[in-house]
Design a protein around this motif. Sequence first.
Motif, mmCIF file in Angstrom:
data_model
loop_
_atom_site.group_PDB
_atom_site.id
_atom_site.type_symbol
_atom_site.label_atom_id
_atom_site.label_comp_id
_atom_site.label_asym_id
_atom_site.label_seq_id
_atom_site.Cartn_x
_atom_site.Cartn_y
_atom_site.Cartn_z
ATOM 1 N N UNK A 188 1.099 -1.357 -0.258
ATOM 2 C CA UNK A 188 0.033 0.412 0.031
ATOM 3 C C UNK A 188 1.104 0.980 0.403
ATOM 4 N N UNK A 189 1.703 0.791 -0.765
ATOM 5 C CA UNK A 189 2.915 2.806 -1.305
ATOM 6 C C UNK A 189 3.237 2.396 -2.833
ATOM 7 N N UNK A 190 2.361 4.549 -3.004
ATOM 8 C CA UNK A 190 3.266 4.462 -3.259
ATOM 9 C C UNK A 190 3.442 5.339 -4.664
ATOM 10 N N UNK A 191 4.860 5.305 -5.177
ATOM 11 C CA UNK A 191 5.994 5.643 -5.656
ATOM 12 C C UNK A 191 5.380 6.663 -6.929
ATOM 13 N N UNK A 192 6.249 7.539 -6.775
ATOM 14 C CA UNK A 192 6.211 8.990 -7.707
ATOM 15 C C UNK A 192 7.142 9.380 -8.338
ATOM 16 N N UNK A 193 6.848 9.891 -9.454
ATOM 17 C CA UNK A 193 8.165 11.473 -9.997
ATOM 18 C C UNK A 193 7.322 11.985 -10.505
ATOM 19 N N UNK A 194 8.341 13.447 -10.288
ATOM 20 C CA UNK A 194 8.083 14.520 -10.375
ATOM 21 C C UNK A 194 8.536 15.288 -11.375
ATOM 22 N N UNK A 195 8.419 16.199 -12.179
ATOM 23 C CA UNK A 195 8.807 16.920 -13.583
ATOM 24 C C UNK A 195 9.194 18.065 -12.841
ATOM 25 N N UNK A 196 10.542 18.776 -11.990
ATOM 26 C CA UNK A 196 10.947 20.103 -11.338
ATOM 27 C C UNK A 196 11.244 20.759 -12.487
ATOM 28 N N UNK A 197 11.296 22.526 -12.197
ATOM 29 C CA UNK A 197 11.427 23.603 -13.184
ATOM 30 C C UNK A 197 12.855 23.007 -13.858
ATOM 31 N N UNK A 198 13.410 24.052 -13.406
ATOM 32 C CA UNK A 198 14.484 24.094 -13.883
ATOM 33 C C UNK A 198 15.599 23.784 -13.126
ATOM 34 N N UNK A 199 15.392 21.747 -12.667
ATOM 35 C CA UNK A 199 16.390 21.486 -11.198
ATOM 36 C C UNK A 199 15.288 21.127 -10.631
ATOM 37 N N UNK A 200 15.213 20.158 -9.694
ATOM 38 C CA UNK A 200 13.939 20.024 -8.666
ATOM 39 C C UNK A 200 13.115 18.806 -9.018
ATOM 40 N N UNK A 201 13.708 18.205 -9.808
ATOM 41 C CA UNK A 201 13.344 16.833 -10.106
ATOM 42 C C UNK A 201 13.013 15.973 -8.950
ATOM 43 N N UNK A 202 12.005 15.578 -8.892
ATOM 44 C CA UNK A 202 11.402 14.031 -7.075
ATOM 45 C C UNK A 202 11.820 12.538 -7.075
ATOM 46 N N UNK A 203 11.413 11.837 -6.464
ATOM 47 C CA UNK A 203 11.313 11.117 -6.410
ATOM 48 C C UNK A 203 10.509 11.042 -5.081
ATOM 49 N N UNK A 204 9.007 10.537 -4.996
ATOM 50 C CA UNK A 204 8.330 10.986 -3.852
ATOM 51 C C UNK A 204 7.705 9.452 -3.578
ATOM 52 N N UNK A 205 7.348 9.403 -2.015
ATOM 53 C CA UNK A 205 6.785 8.234 -1.746
ATOM 54 C C UNK A 205 5.843 8.616 -0.829
ATOM 55 N N UNK A 206 3.971 7.706 -0.594
ATOM 56 C CA UNK A 206 2.960 8.160 -0.356
ATOM 57 C C UNK A 206 2.491 6.635 0.225
ATOM 58 N N UNK A 207 3.123 6.603 1.528
ATOM 59 C CA UNK A 207 2.233 5.934 2.514
ATOM 60 C C UNK A 207 1.158 5.505 3.290
ATOM 61 N N UNK A 208 0.083 3.917 2.423
ATOM 62 C CA UNK A 208 -1.174 4.290 2.890
ATOM 63 C C UNK A 208 -1.974 5.882 1.996
ATOM 64 N N UNK A 209 -1.912 5.686 0.286
ATOM 65 C CA UNK A 209 -2.342 6.614 0.300
ATOM 66 C C UNK A 209 -4.272 6.569 0.047
ATOM 67 N N UNK A 210 -4.713 7.474 -0.152
ATOM 68 C CA UNK A 210 -5.904 7.324 0.008
ATOM 69 C C UNK A 210 -6.192 7.840 2.023
#
Length: 374
Positions: A202-224
């Motif tokens: 029950x974990x959601x892994x996500x990637x997110x584009x940053x603007x100039x720099x700031x790309x991220x890998x994020x985790x959401x445990x028990x999403x919702x």
Amino acid sequence: DIFNPLSKSIQLEQIFSNLKYLFLENSALNFIDFDIWEQQVIKDILIYENKIFISYVKKIKSNKDKPILAFPDHFHDAPNKDELINELLNQDNDCYVNAIAVSDLNLTNLKFKDFLTFKECFADLANSQTGGNLHTFKENEILMSTGDWRSYERHGFVKDFPQDINSYMGKILSINLKDKLIKIISLGHRNPQGMFYDKNDDILYMTDHGPQGGDEVNINVNPGKRVKNYGWAIASYGEYDDVYTDEFTDEEIIVKKKVGPLHKNHKTYGFEEPIIHFSPLSIGISEIVKADKFFQSNSNDQNLFFGSLGYDDTGKDTWSIHYLKLKNKKIIDRKVFKINERIRDLKKFNINNEDVLLMTLENGSIAIAKSKKF
């Protein structure tokens, strides 16, 4: 080199569908009349419960229920700016929204129809900063990401859509397939291109584009369980401009940072901290998968892989698969495997109890990555 060439050729067969007719009628998918950004309107594909879903950007007509929320950059310096905006605000003008089409799954003829169309409408395609990633979720639900449609990064325009709980922009959403009920799973996203939901943990892994720099890998445990906030654009490790660009004037950046200050810490300001970020240069982060059986291991560690479209934090052109090994949501190992081609998408398949990675590349080819036996 851990990547072994595929020993057998792959034969691709065409499946007929009404897709091009659906898109030509009500989306931006018209390669003759639109420029290269506007051709990138098909965002993702998902097969679930004998149906095939396609996330795309749809062209509709604005009206009082779907007003245009943002205007093209060229309006900013136009001498007749007010006239142009008033004209667009009138009803019955072309604008663009996130949408999903669906078809029953078969291997002969797919007949797509509209499944869901969002109401938040924009006058342009926001340089593809529109999200649109799809993933399976809990029973009778799928996940969809939405970008912020450049809500902080337009000339003469700043809106806080990602931090607005009444907006679906800059969010991770769950969509009920029976009643089409939409719920916000998380907010504060810029342009999430990658999602992987681990149903067992029950974990959601996500990637997110940053603007100039700031790309991220994020985790959401028990999403919702509760709505989590990942900070954009109050907190970000990126910048609106970097040393290689001069898109905004100093005055514009001052105005933007009053709304989105880009603080260089998330946790201090009450937001979820990424497990890794890439600064001062972005890597052009793309899809993420969890593939615990890629390497032979008896541990319970999490093995994450994500693609790169651009550059890493040392400025080298990577075009790589990035590997993270996690233990209790903390990184204990990290590797970068060179592919020498931009990785558009990344999927995991389990073959003979071994995880195999399938990549779609910028040059139009499909690549398969297998691990050596250790």
